[in-house]
Design a protein around this motif. Structure first.
Motif, mmCIF file in Angstrom:
data_model
loop_
_atom_site.group_PDB
_atom_site.id
_atom_site.type_symbol
_atom_site.label_atom_id
_atom_site.label_comp_id
_atom_site.label_asym_id
_atom_site.label_seq_id
_atom_site.Cartn_x
_atom_site.Cartn_y
_atom_site.Cartn_z
ATOM 1 N N UNK A 1 0.737 -1.291 -0.014
ATOM 2 C CA UNK A 1 0.049 0.019 -0.024
ATOM 3 C C UNK A 1 0.603 1.136 -0.093
ATOM 4 N N UNK A 2 2.121 1.116 0.397
ATOM 5 C CA UNK A 2 2.959 2.265 0.108
ATOM 6 C C UNK A 2 4.305 1.514 0.082
ATOM 7 N N UNK A 3 5.507 2.399 -0.351
ATOM 8 C CA UNK A 3 6.797 1.939 -0.779
ATOM 9 C C UNK A 3 7.159 1.138 0.898
ATOM 10 N N UNK A 4 7.378 0.079 0.723
ATOM 11 C CA UNK A 4 7.774 -1.003 1.938
ATOM 12 C C UNK A 4 7.019 -1.274 2.880
ATOM 13 N N UNK A 5 5.655 -1.120 2.649
ATOM 14 C CA UNK A 5 4.446 -1.162 3.623
ATOM 15 C C UNK A 5 3.417 -2.107 2.865
#
Length: 121
Positions: A88-92
């Protein structure tokens, strides 16, 4: 996450001996999960005592990945295709489609996870 050969001690390392619970008194003998839960709620209590106007919500869910199939251990009847792991987000990453249980204590969260463990493969 625990990965390894059958019988290598993954469950024991995470859960500890049978009847282990989330209490800081038992963290020396308990598994990683009960100790982490005890520490989480101790930290929340400390924070809340200094910030009584703040509200903190704890939500539990349980996912099993076995033979590349996703299983919601809180609701085993959920079809694997209804559960999605998404970035959902970079690295998440986020897991969508799991039952989430709101809990107010370490004991309630351990009880939830103990119930989920019954459905493990």
């Amino acid at each position: 996450i625990a990965y390894g050969q059958t019988g290598s001690g993954k469950t024991y390392t995470l859960s500890g001996p049978v009847q282990s619970n989330a209490s800081e008194d038992t963290c020396e003998d308990a598994g990683i999960v009960p100790c982490a839960i005890a520490h989480l709620f101790e930290t929340i209590d400390d924070y809340h005592s200094q910030n009584p106007e703040e509200t903190i919500e704890v939500v539990g869910s349980a996912l099993e990945i076995y033979n590349e199939e996703l299983r919601d251990l809180a609701n085993p009847s959920t079809p694997s295709r209804a559960i999605m792991i998404r970035e959902v987000a970079k690295g998440h990453c986020e897991v969508q489609g799991l039952v989430e249980r709101r809990v107010r204590s370490a004991g309630a969260l351990m009880e939830f996870f103990d119930g989920c463990a019954v459905g493990r493969t």
